[in-house]
Design an enzyme around this catalytic site. Structure first.
Site, PDB file in Angstrom:
ATOM      1  N   LYS A  14       0.826  -1.219   0.000  1.00  0.00           N
ATOM      2  CA  LYS A  14       0.000   0.000   0.000  1.00  0.00           C
ATOM      3  C   LYS A  14       0.857   1.265   0.000  1.00  0.00           C
ATOM      4  O   LYS A  14       0.602   2.185  -0.760  1.00  0.00           O
ATOM      5  CB  LYS A  14      -0.922   0.044   1.232  1.00  0.00           C
ATOM      6  N   ARG A  89      -9.975   0.413   8.421  1.00  0.00           N
ATOM      7  CA  ARG A  89      -9.561  -0.944   8.764  1.00  0.00           C
ATOM      8  C   ARG A  89     -10.684  -1.715   9.453  1.00  0.00           C
ATOM      9  O   ARG A  89     -10.494  -2.877   9.816  1.00  0.00           O
ATOM     10  CB  ARG A  89      -8.369  -0.885   9.711  1.00  0.00           C
ATOM     11  N   ARG A 128      11.194  -6.540   5.512  1.00  0.00           N
ATOM     12  CA  ARG A 128      11.059  -5.113   5.839  1.00  0.00           C
ATOM     13  C   ARG A 128      11.530  -4.849   7.264  1.00  0.00           C
ATOM     14  O   ARG A 128      12.206  -3.861   7.539  1.00  0.00           O
ATOM     15  CB  ARG A 128       9.603  -4.661   5.658  1.00  0.00           C
ATOM     16  N   ARG A 134      11.351  -1.640  11.735  1.00  0.00           N
ATOM     17  CA  ARG A 134      10.025  -1.316  12.278  1.00  0.00           C
ATOM     18  C   ARG A 134       9.674  -2.335  13.346  1.00  0.00           C
ATOM     19  O   ARG A 134       9.675  -3.542  13.093  1.00  0.00           O
ATOM     20  CB  ARG A 134       9.001  -1.345  11.130  1.00  0.00           C
ATOM     21  N   ARG A 145      -1.033  -9.378  13.461  1.00  0.00           N
ATOM     22  CA  ARG A 145      -1.593  -8.370  12.544  1.00  0.00           C
ATOM     23  C   ARG A 145      -2.369  -9.037  11.407  1.00  0.00           C
ATOM     24  O   ARG A 145      -3.380  -8.514  10.949  1.00  0.00           O
ATOM     25  CB  ARG A 145      -0.473  -7.471  11.995  1.00  0.00           C
TER      26      ARG A 145
HETATM   27  P1  AMP Z   1       0.345   0.356   9.108  1.00  0.00           P
HETATM   28  O1  AMP Z   1       1.551   1.207   8.994  1.00  0.00           O
HETATM   29  O2  AMP Z   1      -0.799   0.849   8.259  1.00  0.00           O
HETATM   30  O3  AMP Z   1       0.638  -1.105   8.859  1.00  0.00           O
HETATM   31  O4  AMP Z   1      -0.170   0.463  10.619  1.00  0.00           O
HETATM   32  C1  AMP Z   1       0.636   0.042  11.707  1.00  0.00           C
HETATM   33  C2  AMP Z   1      -0.215  -0.101  12.961  1.00  0.00           C
HETATM   34  O5  AMP Z   1      -0.846   1.154  13.274  1.00  0.00           O
HETATM   35  C3  AMP Z   1      -1.372  -1.093  12.845  1.00  0.00           C
HETATM   36  O6  AMP Z   1      -0.964  -2.427  13.107  1.00  0.00           O
HETATM   37  C4  AMP Z   1      -2.329  -0.544  13.912  1.00  0.00           C
HETATM   38  O7  AMP Z   1      -1.895  -0.888  15.208  1.00  0.00           O
HETATM   39  C5  AMP Z   1      -2.166   0.962  13.772  1.00  0.00           C
HETATM   40  N1  AMP Z   1      -3.117   1.528  12.784  1.00  0.00           N
HETATM   41  C6  AMP Z   1      -2.820   2.104  11.578  1.00  0.00           C
HETATM   42  N2  AMP Z   1      -3.938   2.501  10.935  1.00  0.00           N
HETATM   43  C7  AMP Z   1      -4.973   2.158  11.739  1.00  0.00           C
HETATM   44  C8  AMP Z   1      -6.397   2.280  11.626  1.00  0.00           C
HETATM   45  N3  AMP Z   1      -6.981   2.809  10.536  1.00  0.00           N
HETATM   46  N4  AMP Z   1      -7.144   1.801  12.665  1.00  0.00           N
HETATM   47  C9  AMP Z   1      -6.593   1.268  13.756  1.00  0.00           C
HETATM   48  N5  AMP Z   1      -5.274   1.101  13.913  1.00  0.00           N
HETATM   49  C10 AMP Z   1      -4.451   1.549  12.928  1.00  0.00           C
END
Ligand code: AMP
Length: 191
Positions: A14, A89, A128, A134, A145
């Site tokens: 993404k 999400r 990654r 990260r 996740r």
């Molecule tokens: P990402 O970078 O999009 O993979 O997000 C990393 C982490 O941030 C996720 O595993 C969630 O813990 C939190 N997070 C990101 N976006 C959301 C969202 N829209 N709703 C809830 N938690 C989020």
């Protein structure tokens, strides 16, 4: 405005594809994961709350995420459109996004579902984690996740199909090949 939801499991590409969409179409980009990581880095109260969830591979509560999203969205001036990366999400977030956009006489133009097989996701995320460090890209948290994705996020596929915005994208292949499929889909709704 051209408002795009880029959707997919963790590791589906993404972020990478969002950057290319931003470049080609001149959109603003909201990555909720990036917003939260910046808050953590800056040591804010929101960051501290978010860290607890992120480290456990869990989602941040909907009400908090929805407020954050609206405030970032409203900070854009004279926008041509926005790409939503990592949001929504949950079904509640999708409903809130629809309501927020509708209040501003806007809507989602298209939802792009980057579809990548599970074994490939795991390989990409472990790589990654080694490269970027990260904290949530370790095997144990990745597994959590992916469970969260299947139980809470994947139901959005049917939600967006019902809403008439769904578009499947094959997320396996070269970055250029995937982007070509994405651009073709966007051009159809951006006529
Ligand atoms: P990402 O970078 O999009 O993979 O997000 C990393 C982490 O941030 C996720 O595993 C969630 O813990 C939190 N997070 C990101 N976006 C959301 C969202 N829209 N709703 C809830 N938690 C989020």
């Amino acid at each position: 405005m051209l408002n795009i939801v880029i959707f997919g499991a963790p590791g589906s590409g993404k972020g990478t594809q969002s950057a290319r969409i931003v470049e080609k179409y001149g959109l603003n980009h909201i990555s909720t994961g990036d917003v939260l990581r910046a808050e953590i880095k800056n040591g804010t109260e929101l960051g501290q709350t978010a860290k607890g969830y992120i480290d456990q591979g869990q989602l941040i509560p909907d009400s908090l995420m929805i407020d954050i999203l609206a405030s970032v969205f409203d900070s854009f001036k004279d926008s041509k459109g926005v790409i939503f990366d990592g949001f929504p999400r949950t079904i509640a977030q999708a409903e809130a996004l629809k309501a927020m956009l509708s209040d501003r006489e806007q809507g989602v133009s298209i939802m792009l579902d980057l579809d990548v097989p599970e074994d490939e996701l795991m390989t990409r995320l472990i790589k990654r984690g080694q490269e970027s460090g990260r904290a949530d890209d370790n095997e144990e948290t990745i597994k959590k996740r992916l469970v969260v994705y299947h139980t809470q996020t994947a139901p959005l596929i049917d939600w967006y199909k019902t809403d008439g915005k769904y578009c499947h994208i094959n997320g396996l292949g070269t970055m250029d090949g995937i982007f070509a499929e994405i651009a073709e889909a966007i051009d159809k709704v951006n006529g």
